[in-house]
Design an enzyme around this catalytic site. Structure first.
Site, PDB file in Angstrom:
ATOM      1  N   HIS A  61       0.855  -1.195   0.000  1.00 39.31           N
ATOM      2  CA  HIS A  61       0.000   0.000   0.000  1.00 39.31           C
ATOM      3  C   HIS A  61       0.886   1.238   0.000  1.00 39.31           C
ATOM      4  CE1 HIS A  61       1.008  -0.530   4.220  1.00 39.31           C
ATOM      5  NE2 HIS A  61       0.509   0.652   4.518  1.00 39.31           N
ATOM      6  N   HIS A  63       1.387   3.939   1.927  1.00 34.56           N
ATOM      7  CA  HIS A  63       1.808   4.740   3.069  1.00 34.56           C
ATOM      8  C   HIS A  63       3.328   4.865   2.999  1.00 34.56           C
ATOM      9  CE1 HIS A  63      -2.024   4.167   5.716  1.00 34.56           C
ATOM     10  NE2 HIS A  63      -2.073   5.265   4.996  1.00 34.56           N
ATOM     11  N   ASP A  65       5.920   4.666   4.952  1.00 37.28           N
ATOM     12  CA  ASP A  65       6.863   3.712   5.527  1.00 37.28           C
ATOM     13  C   ASP A  65       6.938   2.418   4.726  1.00 37.28           C
ATOM     14  OD1 ASP A  65       4.195   3.431   6.509  1.00 37.28           O
ATOM     15  OD2 ASP A  65       4.874   2.120   8.115  1.00 37.28           O
ATOM     16  N   HIS A  66       6.095   2.283   3.704  1.00 39.19           N
ATOM     17  CA  HIS A  66       6.112   1.091   2.854  1.00 39.19           C
ATOM     18  C   HIS A  66       6.474   1.407   1.398  1.00 39.19           C
ATOM     19  CE1 HIS A  66       4.118  -1.581   5.854  1.00 39.19           C
ATOM     20  NE2 HIS A  66       3.714  -0.412   6.311  1.00 39.19           N
ATOM     21  N   ASP A 201       0.093  -4.214   7.576  1.00 39.53           N
ATOM     22  CA  ASP A 201      -0.903  -3.156   7.813  1.00 39.53           C
ATOM     23  C   ASP A 201      -2.340  -3.606   7.542  1.00 39.53           C
ATOM     24  OD1 ASP A 201       1.568  -1.887   8.001  1.00 39.53           O
ATOM     25  OD2 ASP A 201       0.717   0.033   7.406  1.00 39.53           O
ATOM     26  N   HIS A 259       7.307  -4.781  11.846  1.00 37.02           N
ATOM     27  CA  HIS A 259       6.498  -3.557  11.788  1.00 37.02           C
ATOM     28  C   HIS A 259       6.070  -3.138  13.199  1.00 37.02           C
ATOM     29  CE1 HIS A 259       3.190  -0.815  10.601  1.00 37.02           C
ATOM     30  NE2 HIS A 259       3.847  -0.708   9.456  1.00 37.02           N
TER      31      HIS A 259
END
Length: 297
Positions: A61, A63, A65-66, A201, A259
């Site tokens: 996805h 976001h 941090d990814h 997530d 994570h």
């Protein structure tokens, strides 16, 4: 070689000891980079990894941090003139974010980067087996991935010798299933394929269990601890105990928790919580850790 190289293990906020997400899977000739967060290119350098072997990139996805490390990785692929196409899989609904990251800055584009948006029926055939994706439950469109190696058969030298089969006849037997009156089953043993699931997530949902079902290695987020379960549910994340319960119910062989929220300075609490739910091998991921695949069943 089959191993997971952990490049980053933080969640939204990195720490002095945890970089943003990044996970590189070596599965024989298939080399997949999952969720390159900010700083991934440097983490690869520290881990002794180059971009040239990469065969594909998977984004769960968009976001930061990814995915904020994606521009640097793609530009390095271009700089190194990687000679083969590199597909990038990402949620189809995040096309605008992919387009921005693909050309976040100016550079000489010398690579064959192949955009491959992911939908609910996504399937890709790789050299290691079938790569599938299923939607998860998060605040934005998010997918988990699963790589499944097909079952095969292992040739047994003593049985081949007993039937007088050698040289080119062995290849014929593998291709056609028969050499004269001898069948493949008579001179080989079943070799179950291995599998790996990557789940980031998400709150608990049916697809978490579908992705994890029977895998050899489950890499799964455990952002929170049990005392913050209400917050985890509110923001679409898992606790360590929930992730471990998924592993137990799905018959996972090896569990990799990652994570982690920066609110927990001591990672041992994640292990203690997970151990109450799952009695198999548990890895509390650390940056630059290498996790080998378990031996075949």
């Amino acid at each position: 070689m089959r191993e997971l190289v952990v490049l980053g293990t933080a969640s939204q906020v990195p720490t002095r000891h945890r970089n943003h997400n990044g996970y590189l899977l070596r599965f024989d000739d298939e080399v997949i980079l999952f969720d390159p967060g900010e700083g991934t290119q440097r983490q690869m350098l520290l881990a002794g990894l180059a971009v040239t072997p990469l065969t594909r990139i998977c984004i769960t996805h968009f976001h930061g941090d990814h995915s904020l490390g994606l521009p640097g990785v793609l530009q390095r692929i271009s700089l190194d003139r990687v000679p083969h196409p590199v597909p990038v899989h990402y949620p189809a609904g995040g096309q605008e974010f992919y387009d921005r990251l693909r050309y976040a800055t100016s550079y000489w584009d010398n690579a064959d980067i192949v955009p491959s948006p992911v939908g609910a029926a996504f399937v890709a055939e790789t050299s290691a087996g079938r790569l599938t994706a299923l939607p998860l439950r998060h605040s934005i469109e998010t997918y988990g991935y699963r790589l499944t190696e097909p079952d095969s058969r292992r040739m047994l030298p003593e049985r081949l010798a007993a039937h007088g089969i050698s040289g080119p006849a062995v290849g014929e037997l593998q291709r056609t299933g028969r050499s004269g009156d001898v069948t493949l089953e008579q001179v080989s043993a079943a070799r179950p394929g291995q599998s790996m699931a990557f789940v980031m997530d998400t709150g608990l949902c049916d697809n978490v269990f579908a992705l994890a079902d029977g895998v050899d290695v489950l890499v799964i987020e455990s952002t929170f601890r049990a005392e913050d379960a209400a917050l985890a549910a509110q923001v679409g994340h898992l606790t360590a105990g929930q992730a471990a319960a998924v592993a137990r119910q799905c018959g996972v062989r090896q569990l990799v928790l990652t994570h982690f929220s920066q609110r927990y300075p001591d990672p041992s609490g994640f292990l203690d919580e997970a151990r109450r739910e799952f009695d198999g091998p548990i890895v509390i991921a650390e940056d630059l850790l290498r996790v080998p695949f378990p031996a075949r069943r």
